[in-house]
Design an enzyme around this catalytic site. Structure first.
Site: not given
Length: 545
Positions: A278, A32, A40, A36, A213
């Site tokens: 996947e 991070d 990211d 926050d 996915d």
């Protein structure tokens, strides 16, 4: 939103993916940068040198696109932009430029089975009403019963409960996952054209590959037929058939048309752009259909992840995977953990026993031919966090079934004595999920340079994997060796040398001899006569020239 072209790494090897070690970055839990409490893209960029030094070849990033984050970004509202939670397109471009400069490739997650309910297409479909062209992009249907009050069929959500939600206008829409994730109609040419454009958008920005996915899910059987049973009537969830039987909403033959259209797009870019599925199928033969020179490059071998801690189980899974690899002419893909499954330290027994077995499994996996996927934190020996407070869990499946994947998604520890262990910038105490106090001893800083630590074991094993001529082959089999009950031993040969991997699952220390000098071991080896004593639940690599 800026357009850019970000070329692949210089002197790119088109076959890099055949033997790569790919590190899965769960973006919100890796690093991070802005404090926050959520990981990211800038955080990833700052930690790229760590991944280079670890010795991986590529990163797979979980979704970072614009999203309401109902399912941690797997509900995408804009496939061509970065969610502000994770940064900007400029941050992405800077990250991929730095990654390529360090010799790291970037694989991004693509979510084509469904969009977010916040996607402009779905919002337009809701506004347009039944029978409209806008609704043809998704799977809307009238219900059964006298007034359409019953779902169109008996399909169930993978997250539990019915796979259909009724709208105020009376129609139902399909969502094989959360109601905030409506399924697209992949028989519509506009859907297919849109995703071909999405592929080109990210390829133009320099991505080296895609993890697809729910790659088995985009096509549903004509007529949307019933499965024939449901958890309401039998107590068995339909999702329990994944990888065991046929479902009318998964692994339909027409799905392969999609990938045959995608492959020429990937091949038109330099540097070996690739895609990994996947996918779940009822037989190894059907799973193998996703792989080939005219479809996808790889499909995950979840059987290896599901193997029990026994020599027989591992050998059966490895033999099957290598045989399939030979048939399709593509490398195997080995994986021990990911963001959807309990961490293997815990699966193998948790505590000291689970960690010993996890370390041994790492040496087993990294000695096998093909491609290996490493889930962030496994190189630190992280266990599953089993005691997260219910009110902090964010997995949508938890709300429907009580089952949660959040325990493997806790932000990884980097340094320091107090949580969140350097996850954010100095002084930041925010973390979207809390890390346990025991993790202070498992942080990157706590393990770096410490002989025998799990991190240094991974670093050493990855270095040997890259440098050793016997591990250079990407396809073909292994030579199994007789090692007695509960012993798993195989060798690979190349460049005039033989590397032997031995795993002791026998329940007692075992004498290993005749394989040469030790190169790496998950637990300390003890010299005994002409050989070495290998501890219980340990693995070692030996070299003979």
């Amino acid at each position: 939103m800026t357009e850019t072209t970000n070329p692949a790494p210089p002197a790119a090897d088109a076959d890099w993916w055949r033997s790569a070690v790919v590190y899965q970055v769960y973006v919100r839990s890796f690093a991070d940068a802005d404090g926050d409490g959520v990981g990211d893209l800038r955080g990833i960029r700052e930690r790229l040198p760590y991944l280079r030094d670890l010795g991986v070849d590529a990163l797979w990033l979980t979704p970072f696109y614009t999203s309401p984050q109902v399912d941690a970004g797997y509900d995408v509202a804009d496939y061509r932009d970065v969610d502000p939670l994770f940064g900007t397109l400029t941050d992405f471009d800077a990250m991929i430029t730095d990654a390529h400069a360090l010799g790291l490739r970037i694989i991004v997650d693509l979510v084509p089975n469904h969009t977010s309910s916040a996607h402009p297409w779905f919002q337009a479909a809701l506004a347009a009403g039944p029978g409209s062209p806008e609704r043809e992009l998704y799977l809307f249907a009238d219900g059964k019963g006298e007034h359409g009050e019953l779902p169109p069929n008996d399909w169930e959500s993978i997250f539990g409960g019915p796979a259909w939600t009724r709208l105020p206008d009376g129609q139902w829409y399909l969502h094989l996952f959360d109601p905030a994730q409506p399924d697209l109609n992949w028989r519509h040419p506009r859907v297919r054209a849109e995703f071909e454009g999405v592929l080109r958008f990210w390829l133009d920005r320099g991505v080296d590959g895609f993890r697809i996915d729910v790659a088995h899910g985009m096509i549903k059987a004509e007529g949307l037929p019933d499965v024939g049973f449901s958890s309401m009537t039998t107590g068995q969830r339909q999702s329990e058939l994944l990888g065991k039987g046929r479902l009318p909403y998964f692994d339909q033959d027409e799905v392969h048309e999609i990938y045959r259209a995608w492959r020429p797009i990937l091949d038109s870019y330099p540097g070996g752009r690739m895609a990994v599925a996947e996918a779940w199928a009822e037989t190894p033969q059907r799973l193998a259909r996703y792989i080939g020179p005219d479809e996808l490059h790889q499909a995950f071998s979840f059987d290896f992840l599901d193997a029990t801690w026994s020599a027989d189980s591992f050998r059966k899974v490895i033999d099957t995977a290598l045989a399939e690899s030979t048939i399709v002419g593509a490398p195997t893909t080995w994986v021990l953990s990911n963001h959807d499954r309990q961490r293997h330290v815990t699966r193998y027994g948790d505590g000291e026993i689970g960690l010993r077995r996890a370390r041994a499994a790492a040496l087993l996996m990294l000695a096998l031919p093909g491609c290996a996927y490493v889930y962030q934190g496994e190189e630190l020996g992280l266990p599953e966090v089993l005691d997260l407070p219910d009110e902090l869990r964010q997995d949508p499946a938890f709300l429907r079934t009580g089952e949660s994947r959040d325990g493997c998604r806790v932000p990884i520890p980097w340094s320091g004595e107090l949580a969140p262990y350097g996850f954010g910038p100095e002084g930041s105490e925010l973390s979207w999920l809390p890390a346990p106090a025991t993790w202070r001893a498992l942080s990157v800083a706590a393990q770096t340079g410490v002989a025998g630590s799990t991190l240094e074991l991974y670093r050493a094993a990855l270095r040997i994997r890259h440098e050793h001529p016997a591990l250079a082959g990407t396809t073909g089999g292994v030579t199994w060796l007789e090692g007695g009950p509960g012993m798993l031993a195989f060798s690979r040969t190349g460049g005039g040398t033989t590397l032997t991997c031995v795993v002791n699952i026998s329940g007692a220390p075992a004498l290993v001899e005749g394989y040469g000098r030790p190169l790496a071991a998950s637990e300390d080896l003890t010299e005994q006569g002409s050989g070495h004593l290998l501890a219980v639940d340990a693995a070692a690599w030996f070299e003979r020239r």
